[in-house]
Design an enzyme around this catalytic site. Structure first.
Site, short mmCIF file in Angstrom:
data_model
loop_
_atom_site.label_atom_id
_atom_site.label_comp_id
_atom_site.label_asym_id
_atom_site.label_seq_id
_atom_site.Cartn_x
_atom_site.Cartn_y
_atom_site.Cartn_z
N HIS A 1 17.41 -38.89 13.53
CA HIS A 1 17.10 -40.22 14.08
C HIS A 1 18.39 -41.01 14.27
CE1 HIS A 1 17.40 -41.02 9.80
NE2 HIS A 1 17.24 -42.33 9.96
N ASP B 1 23.95 -43.68 9.72
CA ASP B 1 24.37 -42.72 8.68
C ASP B 1 23.91 -41.29 8.99
OD1 ASP B 1 21.80 -43.81 8.24
OD2 ASP B 1 21.82 -43.26 6.11
N HIS B 2 23.14 -41.13 10.05
CA HIS B 2 22.67 -39.79 10.41
C HIS B 2 23.32 -39.24 11.68
CE1 HIS B 2 19.48 -39.56 7.34
NE2 HIS B 2 19.68 -40.87 7.37
N ASP C 1 14.84 -38.81 6.66
CA ASP C 1 14.42 -40.13 6.19
C ASP C 1 12.93 -40.28 6.45
OD1 ASP C 1 17.04 -40.62 5.59
OD2 ASP C 1 17.20 -42.47 6.75
ZN LIG Z 1 17.09 -43.99 8.45
#
Ligand SMILES: [Zn+2]
Length: 276
Positions: free
Chosen positions: A33, A37-38, A184
């Site tokens: 997503h 942070d991803h 997440d």
């Molecule tokens: Zn997230």
């Protein structure tokens, strides 16, 4: 052999170098997503591949819009890459087969988070049955027959008479090993049917139960909830991760998950985990 990269946070390149991982072989990048942070590390990876004169195709799987983000950055830096990128948009609404390679398949799976989000399941292909060696040694079986038995087909002569039945000379294949990556997600029992029998499940555990309310508000999970999903799905092992920075000591996270599901482990940067 191609490597796969699942999510690509800001520090990915630094960590790959630190742990001496050869990332020139990364041919597939999967982004769950578009929270920074991803995926904030992806432009850095692309730039490094370009500087290293990569020519191999890079395939990126990710949410709608990621292709635009990448294209805009390349456009405004007037960069023409030496290698092609193929972008495949993931579907956040249902499980889909997104990649089929010789030895494995990859599926995307819908996760419930604040924005469109998918997990990924990598499943080994186990197409061949196992030969019963003792039986094969007793007879001189031709290669052609063995090839057909491995595929589970009886071997027949030209008149259609069964010479060797697959069930007599082979065992069924071992169940395929699978790795599921649930980046997440809020606690979501709907995931369970998709995760049945998974070998190694990575499931986020951002918080412990004391923060259960906060977990719900932010669409994250607690360690206990990760354990509950692992238990309900009957996975072999659970790998925890995505810990909130408030936890300096991660022991409570591990203990909380283990209370529900004994085979729970903390994921620690730089460690290797085998899918078994
Ligand atoms: Zn997230």
């Amino acid at each position: 052999m191609s490597s796969m990269l699942l999510d690509c946070g800001e520090g990915t390149q630094i960590q790959l170098r630190k742990f001496k991982l050869k990332y020139g072989r990364v041919d597939f990048i999967f982004i769950s997503h578009l929270h920074g942070d991803h995926y904030f590390g992806i432009m850095g990876m692309i730039s490094t591949f370009h500087l290293h004169k990569r020519t191999r195709l890079l395939t990126i799987f990710g949410p709608n819009g990621l292709d635009e983000i990448i294209t805009v950055q390349l456009k405004h830096s007037n960069t023409r890459l030496n290698f092609p990128i193929r972008f495949v948009a993931t579907n956040p609404n249902q499980k889909e087969l997104i990649l089929e390679e010789k030895n494995y398949r990859v599926f995307s799976l819908p996760l419930k988070h604040r924005i469109a989000c998918t997990g990924f399941i990598i499943q080994e292909k186990k197409e061949f049955r196992k030969l019963i060696k003792e039986k094969l040694l007793q007879k001189k079986i031709e290669v052609e027959a063995i090839q057909s038995l491995l595929r589970g087909k009886d071997f027949m002569d030209s008149d259609g008479k069964v010479l060797y039945a697959a069930k007599d000379y082979t065992y069924p294949p071992d169940p395929p090993k699978t790795y599921a990556f649930c980046s997440d997600t809020i606690y979501d029992p709907d995931l369970v049917p998709h995760l049945k029998g998974v070998t190694l499940l990575y499931h986020e555990s951002t918080f412990t139960e004391i923060e259960a309310e906060r977990a719900k508000e932010t669409f994250h999970s607690t360690a206990r909830q990760a354990g509950m999903i692992a238990k309900a799905a009957g996975v072999h092992k659970l790998l925890l991760g995505h810990y909130s920075t408030r936890y300096v000591d991660l022991t409570p996270i591990m203990e909380e998950a283990r209370f529900v599901f004994a085979e729970s482990y903390l994921s620690i940067e730089g460690e290797r985990y085998t899918v078994e």
